[in-house]
Design a protein around this motif. Structure first.
Motif, PDB file in Angstrom:
ATOM      1  N   VAL A 100      65.284  67.020 -58.634  1.00 15.76           N
ATOM      2  CA  VAL A 100      64.819  68.127 -59.472  1.00 15.76           C
ATOM      3  C   VAL A 100      63.300  68.025 -59.670  1.00 15.76           C
ATOM      4  CG1 VAL A 100      64.887  69.100 -61.814  1.00 15.76           C
ATOM      5  CG2 VAL A 100      67.015  68.457 -60.669  1.00 15.76           C
ATOM      6  N   ALA A 101      62.825  66.843 -60.029  1.00 15.12           N
ATOM      7  CA  ALA A 101      61.387  66.641 -60.265  1.00 15.12           C
ATOM      8  C   ALA A 101      60.578  66.798 -58.981  1.00 15.12           C
ATOM      9  CB  ALA A 101      61.148  65.271 -60.887  1.00 15.12           C
TER      10      ALA A 101
ATOM     11  N   ALA B 267      55.581  59.607 -56.733  1.00 17.83           N
ATOM     12  CA  ALA B 267      55.190  58.736 -57.850  1.00 17.83           C
ATOM     13  C   ALA B 267      55.322  59.466 -59.186  1.00 17.83           C
ATOM     14  CB  ALA B 267      53.763  58.238 -57.655  1.00 17.83           C
ATOM     15  N   ASP B 268      54.866  60.714 -59.235  1.00 17.04           N
ATOM     16  CA  ASP B 268      54.989  61.491 -60.472  1.00 17.04           C
ATOM     17  C   ASP B 268      56.450  61.786 -60.789  1.00 17.04           C
ATOM     18  OD1 ASP B 268      52.266  61.482 -60.822  1.00 17.04           O
ATOM     19  OD2 ASP B 268      51.952  63.534 -60.122  1.00 17.04           O
TER      20      ASP B 268
ATOM     21  N   ALA C 261      69.406  67.433 -65.935  1.00 18.09           N
ATOM     22  CA  ALA C 261      68.594  68.238 -65.016  1.00 18.09           C
ATOM     23  C   ALA C 261      67.577  69.072 -65.781  1.00 18.09           C
ATOM     24  CB  ALA C 261      69.490  69.139 -64.171  1.00 18.09           C
ATOM     25  N   LYS C 262      67.984  69.635 -66.905  1.00 18.29           N
ATOM     26  CA  LYS C 262      67.071  70.469 -67.701  1.00 18.29           C
ATOM     27  C   LYS C 262      65.944  69.631 -68.289  1.00 18.29           C
ATOM     28  CE  LYS C 262      66.095  74.534 -69.077  1.00 18.29           C
ATOM     29  NZ  LYS C 262      65.593  75.468 -68.080  1.00 18.29           N
TER      30      LYS C 262
ATOM     31  N   ALA D  80      58.915  67.892 -65.718  1.00 16.36           N
ATOM     32  CA  ALA D  80      58.108  68.152 -64.518  1.00 16.36           C
ATOM     33  C   ALA D  80      57.186  69.354 -64.732  1.00 16.36           C
ATOM     34  CB  ALA D  80      59.017  68.377 -63.314  1.00 16.36           C
ATOM     35  N   ILE D  81      57.696  70.392 -65.359  1.00 15.61           N
ATOM     36  CA  ILE D  81      56.863  71.565 -65.649  1.00 15.61           C
ATOM     37  C   ILE D  81      55.760  71.205 -66.641  1.00 15.61           C
ATOM     38  CG2 ILE D  81      56.857  73.862 -66.708  1.00 15.61           C
ATOM     39  CD1 ILE D  81      59.661  74.231 -65.393  1.00 15.61           C
ATOM     40  N   ASP D  82      56.091  70.399 -67.644  1.00 16.73           N
ATOM     41  CA  ASP D  82      55.060  69.928 -68.585  1.00 16.73           C
ATOM     42  C   ASP D  82      53.976  69.154 -67.847  1.00 16.73           C
ATOM     43  OD1 ASP D  82      56.367  71.077 -70.699  1.00 16.73           O
ATOM     44  OD2 ASP D  82      57.238  69.203 -71.445  1.00 16.73           O
ATOM     45  N   ARG D  83      54.384  68.351 -66.859  1.00 19.59           N
ATOM     46  CA  ARG D  83      53.413  67.599 -66.062  1.00 19.59           C
ATOM     47  C   ARG D  83      52.493  68.564 -65.312  1.00 19.59           C
ATOM     48  NH1 ARG D  83      53.438  62.283 -63.953  1.00 19.59           N
ATOM     49  NH2 ARG D  83      54.453  61.956 -65.958  1.00 19.59           N
TER      50      ARG D  83
END
Length: 121
Positions: A36-37, A45-46, A80-81, A87-90
Motif C-alpha cells: 500500500v505504501a 525506505a520510506d 491498510a487505511k 503515506a499520503i501524510d508523508r
C-alpha cells in the motif's frame, strides 16, 4: 514456517497485552501494508518507515478498537487505511514528493482514444 494467526486471535493478543501481538500483525499484514505504501511513495525506505509507524499506531489504538468477527476484513482494512493515510501524510510533508502530490490532487485528465475516453489522475 511461522504460525500465522487469524484476525480475531491477533485482536485477543492485543486485548491480553501480549507482546507477540505486534509481531503477529506484522507477520500477517506487514507485506500488504508495505505494498500500500509503495504504491503511493514508490520509495522502499520510506515505505518501510510507514510500516513501522503503522504498527505503532495499531498497537496504540487496539485498546479502544471494537473488533467485529462477522465483518471479515475489517482489521485488514483498518491497517491498510492507516498505512495509506501515513503515506499520503508523508507526501504532504516531504518536498521530494511535492510534484507527485500535485499530480494526485489535480483535476482528472480526459484521454481520448478514438471513440473511447477515460479519466486518469
Amino acid at each position: 514456517m511461522a504460525d500465522v494467526k487469524r484476525d480475531d486471535e491477533i485482536v485477543r493478543l492485543y486485548e491480553a497485552r501480549d507482546e507477540s501481538a505486534l509481531a503477529a500483525t506484522e507477520e500477517k499484514y506487514g507485506r500488504y501494508c508495505l505494498t500500500v505504501a509503495m504504491n503511493i511513495l514508490h520509495n522502499h525506505a520510506d515505505a518501510e518507515e510507514i510500516i513501522s509507524e503503522t504498527m505503532i499506531d495499531i498497537a496504540k489504538m487496539m485498546p479502544t478498537y471494537q473488533y467485529d468477527k462477522e465483518k471479515k476484513g475489517a482489521f485488514h482494512s483498518l491497517l491498510a487505511k492507516i498505512a495509506q493515510n501515513k503515506a499520503i501524510d508523508r507526501l504532504r510533508k516531504d518536498e521530494r514528493y511535492a510534484a507527485k502530490l500535485e499530480r494526485l490532487t489535480a483535476e482528472p485528465i480526459t484521454i481520448s482514444d478514438g471513440d473511447w475516453q477515460r479519466e486518469t489522475f
